[in-house]
Design an enzyme around this catalytic site. Sequence first.
Site, PDB file in Angstrom:
ATOM      1  N   GLU A 133      -7.204  -1.643  -0.173  1.00  0.00           N
ATOM      2  CA  GLU A 133      -6.696  -1.359   1.251  1.00  0.00           C
ATOM      3  C   GLU A 133      -5.494  -0.931   1.453  1.00  0.00           C
ATOM      4  O   GLU A 133      -4.832  -0.946   2.221  1.00  0.00           O
ATOM      5  CB  GLU A 133      -6.968  -2.623   2.413  1.00  0.00           C
ATOM      6  CG  GLU A 133      -8.578  -3.217   2.456  1.00  0.00           C
ATOM      7  CD  GLU A 133      -8.733  -3.880   3.471  1.00  0.00           C
ATOM      8  OE1 GLU A 133      -8.393  -3.938   4.545  1.00  0.00           O
ATOM      9  OE2 GLU A 133      -9.812  -4.869   3.272  1.00  0.00           O
ATOM     10  N   GLY A 134      -5.206   0.005   0.384  1.00  0.00           N
ATOM     11  CA  GLY A 134      -4.260   0.607   0.213  1.00  0.00           C
ATOM     12  C   GLY A 134      -3.258   0.152  -0.903  1.00  0.00           C
ATOM     13  O   GLY A 134      -2.624  -1.234  -0.504  1.00  0.00           O
ATOM     14  N   TRP A 190     -15.739   0.413  -5.412  1.00  0.00           N
ATOM     15  CA  TRP A 190     -15.057  -0.461  -5.121  1.00  0.00           C
ATOM     16  C   TRP A 190     -15.414  -1.167  -3.675  1.00  0.00           C
ATOM     17  O   TRP A 190     -14.522  -1.426  -2.968  1.00  0.00           O
ATOM     18  CB  TRP A 190     -13.406  -0.017  -4.839  1.00  0.00           C
ATOM     19  CG  TRP A 190     -12.980   0.715  -6.158  1.00  0.00           C
ATOM     20  CD1 TRP A 190     -12.490   1.984  -5.975  1.00  0.00           C
ATOM     21  CD2 TRP A 190     -12.899   0.373  -7.589  1.00  0.00           C
ATOM     22  NE1 TRP A 190     -12.239   2.442  -7.343  1.00  0.00           N
ATOM     23  CE2 TRP A 190     -12.586   1.454  -8.251  1.00  0.00           C
ATOM     24  CE3 TRP A 190     -13.392  -0.741  -8.073  1.00  0.00           C
ATOM     25  CZ2 TRP A 190     -12.409   1.559  -9.544  1.00  0.00           C
ATOM     26  CZ3 TRP A 190     -13.323  -0.717  -9.604  1.00  0.00           C
ATOM     27  CH2 TRP A 190     -12.851   0.547 -10.284  1.00  0.00           C
ATOM     28  N   GLN A 223      17.577 -27.942 -11.164  1.00  0.00           N
ATOM     29  CA  GLN A 223      18.006 -26.939 -10.133  1.00  0.00           C
ATOM     30  C   GLN A 223      17.014 -25.549 -10.642  1.00  0.00           C
ATOM     31  O   GLN A 223      16.777 -24.667  -9.839  1.00  0.00           O
ATOM     32  CB  GLN A 223      19.249 -26.602 -10.333  1.00  0.00           C
ATOM     33  CG  GLN A 223      20.215 -27.338  -9.488  1.00  0.00           C
ATOM     34  CD  GLN A 223      21.504 -26.580  -9.276  1.00  0.00           C
ATOM     35  OE1 GLN A 223      22.090 -25.989 -10.033  1.00  0.00           O
ATOM     36  NE2 GLN A 223      22.282 -27.172  -8.164  1.00  0.00           N
ATOM     37  N   LEU A 281       4.443 -24.731 -14.235  1.00  0.00           N
ATOM     38  CA  LEU A 281       3.509 -25.687 -14.849  1.00  0.00           C
ATOM     39  C   LEU A 281       3.425 -25.370 -16.489  1.00  0.00           C
ATOM     40  O   LEU A 281       2.914 -25.949 -17.155  1.00  0.00           O
ATOM     41  CB  LEU A 281       1.956 -25.309 -14.465  1.00  0.00           C
ATOM     42  CG  LEU A 281       1.542 -26.143 -13.502  1.00  0.00           C
ATOM     43  CD1 LEU A 281       2.199 -25.651 -12.249  1.00  0.00           C
ATOM     44  CD2 LEU A 281       0.016 -26.166 -13.163  1.00  0.00           C
TER      45      LEU A 281
HETATM   46  N1  CAA Z   1      -4.516   5.601  12.291  1.00  0.00           N
HETATM   47  C1  CAA Z   1      -5.161   6.621  12.781  1.00  0.00           C
HETATM   48  N2  CAA Z   1      -4.847   7.886  12.508  1.00  0.00           N
HETATM   49  C2  CAA Z   1      -4.187   8.110  11.517  1.00  0.00           C
HETATM   50  C3  CAA Z   1      -3.152   7.111  10.913  1.00  0.00           C
HETATM   51  C4  CAA Z   1      -3.516   5.792  11.467  1.00  0.00           C
HETATM   52  N3  CAA Z   1      -2.781   4.780  10.936  1.00  0.00           N
HETATM   53  N4  CAA Z   1      -2.609   7.740  10.044  1.00  0.00           N
HETATM   54  C5  CAA Z   1      -2.564   9.151   9.954  1.00  0.00           C
HETATM   55  N5  CAA Z   1      -3.806   9.246  10.972  1.00  0.00           N
HETATM   56  C6  CAA Z   1      -4.138  10.591  11.120  1.00  0.00           C
HETATM   57  C7  CAA Z   1      -3.074  11.611  11.791  1.00  0.00           C
HETATM   58  O1  CAA Z   1      -3.048  11.291  12.999  1.00  0.00           O
HETATM   59  C8  CAA Z   1      -3.789  12.695  11.300  1.00  0.00           C
HETATM   60  O2  CAA Z   1      -5.006  13.233  12.194  1.00  0.00           O
HETATM   61  P1  CAA Z   1      -5.105  14.846  12.707  1.00  0.00           P
HETATM   62  O3  CAA Z   1      -5.532  15.349  11.371  1.00  0.00           O
HETATM   63  O4  CAA Z   1      -6.305  14.611  13.765  1.00  0.00           O
HETATM   64  O5  CAA Z   1      -3.810  15.027  13.402  1.00  0.00           O
HETATM   65  C9  CAA Z   1      -4.758  12.492   9.963  1.00  0.00           C
HETATM   66  O6  CAA Z   1      -4.922  11.047   9.988  1.00  0.00           O
HETATM   67  C10 CAA Z   1      -3.830  12.836   8.764  1.00  0.00           C
HETATM   68  O7  CAA Z   1      -2.672  12.042   8.752  1.00  0.00           O
HETATM   69  P2  CAA Z   1      -1.554  12.215   7.649  1.00  0.00           P
HETATM   70  O8  CAA Z   1      -1.378  13.916   7.270  1.00  0.00           O
HETATM   71  O9  CAA Z   1      -0.145  11.522   8.134  1.00  0.00           O
HETATM   72  O10 CAA Z   1      -2.033  11.632   6.325  1.00  0.00           O
HETATM   73  P3  CAA Z   1      -1.982  11.790   5.013  1.00  0.00           P
HETATM   74  O11 CAA Z   1      -2.986  12.810   4.441  1.00  0.00           O
HETATM   75  O12 CAA Z   1      -0.610  12.276   4.620  1.00  0.00           O
HETATM   76  O13 CAA Z   1      -2.458  10.448   4.063  1.00  0.00           O
HETATM   77  C11 CAA Z   1      -2.301   7.888   3.479  1.00  0.00           C
HETATM   78  C12 CAA Z   1      -2.446   9.502   4.552  1.00  0.00           C
HETATM   79  C13 CAA Z   1      -1.446   7.250   3.943  1.00  0.00           C
HETATM   80  C14 CAA Z   1      -1.899   8.645   1.884  1.00  0.00           C
HETATM   81  C15 CAA Z   1      -3.756   7.767   3.635  1.00  0.00           C
HETATM   82  O14 CAA Z   1      -4.640   8.731   3.000  1.00  0.00           O
HETATM   83  C16 CAA Z   1      -3.949   6.337   3.074  1.00  0.00           C
HETATM   84  O15 CAA Z   1      -3.760   5.344   3.549  1.00  0.00           O
HETATM   85  N6  CAA Z   1      -4.493   6.283   1.750  1.00  0.00           N
HETATM   86  C17 CAA Z   1      -5.135   5.268   1.124  1.00  0.00           C
HETATM   87  C18 CAA Z   1      -6.504   4.839   1.292  1.00  0.00           C
HETATM   88  C19 CAA Z   1      -6.955   3.446   1.350  1.00  0.00           C
HETATM   89  O16 CAA Z   1      -5.989   2.477   1.719  1.00  0.00           O
HETATM   90  N7  CAA Z   1      -7.769   3.123   0.729  1.00  0.00           N
HETATM   91  C20 CAA Z   1      -8.246   1.929   0.514  1.00  0.00           C
HETATM   92  C21 CAA Z   1      -9.974   1.909   0.456  1.00  0.00           C
HETATM   93  S1  CAA Z   1     -10.621   0.684   1.282  1.00  0.00           S
HETATM   94  C22 CAA Z   1     -11.086  -0.566   0.285  1.00  0.00           C
HETATM   95  O17 CAA Z   1     -10.075  -1.124  -0.444  1.00  0.00           O
HETATM   96  C23 CAA Z   1     -12.324  -1.136  -0.003  1.00  0.00           C
HETATM   97  C24 CAA Z   1     -12.461  -2.340   0.232  1.00  0.00           C
HETATM   98  O18 CAA Z   1     -13.953  -2.676   0.327  1.00  0.00           O
HETATM   99  C25 CAA Z   1     -11.629  -3.629   0.294  1.00  0.00           C
END
Ligand code: CAA
Length: 379
Positions: free
Chosen positions: A360-361, A153, A276, A335
Amino acid sequence: MHSPEYKELRELVAKFSDAEVAPLAAEIDEKGKIPESLVQKVAENGFMGSYIPEEFGGAGMDYTSYAIIVEELSRGCASTGVLVSAHTSLATWPIIQYGSQETKAKYLPKMATGEWVGCFCLSEPDAGSDAASLTTYAEDKGDHYLLNGTKNWITNGKEADVAVVFAKTEKTDDHKGMSALVVETAWEGFSIQKAEDKLGIKGSSTTQIVFENVKVPKENLLGKEKKGFSIGLATLDGGRIGIAAQALGIAEAAFRYAKKYSMERIQFGKPIGDLQAIQFILADMSTKIAASRLLIAEASRLKDLGEPYSKEAAQAKVFASESAMWITTKAIQVLGGNGYVKEYPVERHFRDAKITEIYEGTSEIQRLVIAANELKEYR
Ligand code: CAA
């Protein structure tokens, strides 16, 4: 968002989008490609380097300005909007934030002019929402890493010269062994395995990428080793503002079209916009757009101030993307039959909107981020 500078920027980008981008959108969708000449014009106007500091050849704008640029470009063409968004917030931002002075000097000037396009490689065939479970491995070989793995992706995969790649430098089951690397796509061992045929944003390339024994110099590590997961999530926080802005641009395009159409289409002896049933739809579209814009502005404002903004970015993304889906669905309804055919643009807006609830999530991940932030005071 309402300052004269932002208004002026919006007008400038809107003019470009109306003149150069929107007229090509249907063809971009049909052919599945953004013409090189348009990418060049986008770059010449400085939109690829808007957020890059001036010392590295960019325009040194703030994130609020960048979000305005993505919104207005996406109003013209959602594929063009995400080309800029993925390049800026997913590829240049982590280099600006975590790259060494040498890495910044090497990559940012070329990325600022658009000579080099960037992409972000996190997801894998078996690691999507659960990004921590990725298995791409960067083995320590002294002065370099040997990178092996498959990424899925990848937006801008075909165009990219530079990739920000997430890989385990220590094989752990959780996120703790993950690091972030800057990889040049011209390096031996990089290949595009397939390009996805998608529902929408058809002009934006989405690829599967394979790294096979790619030698990555140690100096291309971003930040510290094994801090890659945090780097990835922090990057996505900003990226989510970009996707919210893309969703808003798509929604605005569908709204404007439906609004105009409602005053031209005569049924029961008057424009349907005088009914409306249609007015209530247009009112809700207008309100959702206004609310999306404010959420995006607030998340951007906090980011520009250097304050925490993960929750606000997630709120902006989930609200703007779900609003875009609702607005584009309703635009088709306004439309009627005309909304369902390719002669009119709203079916494209509908198809383009859907991805903003996924990449991106997903919306579900945004809600997890929002809830985690709300509940953390009790943990
Ligand atoms: N910024 C920085 N660090 C963060 C953070 C943030 N926003 N949120 C969490 N962290 C850190 C925590 O501090 C922790 O660090 P340490 O281990 O050093 O303490 C670590 O990350 C783990 O934190 P959590 O336990 O809170 O995280 P989690 O494992 O519960 O999961 C999640 C978090 C929200 C599920 C995450 O995995 C997530 O966002 N998943 C979705 C991934 C995603 O968005 N993928 C999209 C891919 S990109 C894409 O779409 C491609 C493209 O080309 C467009």
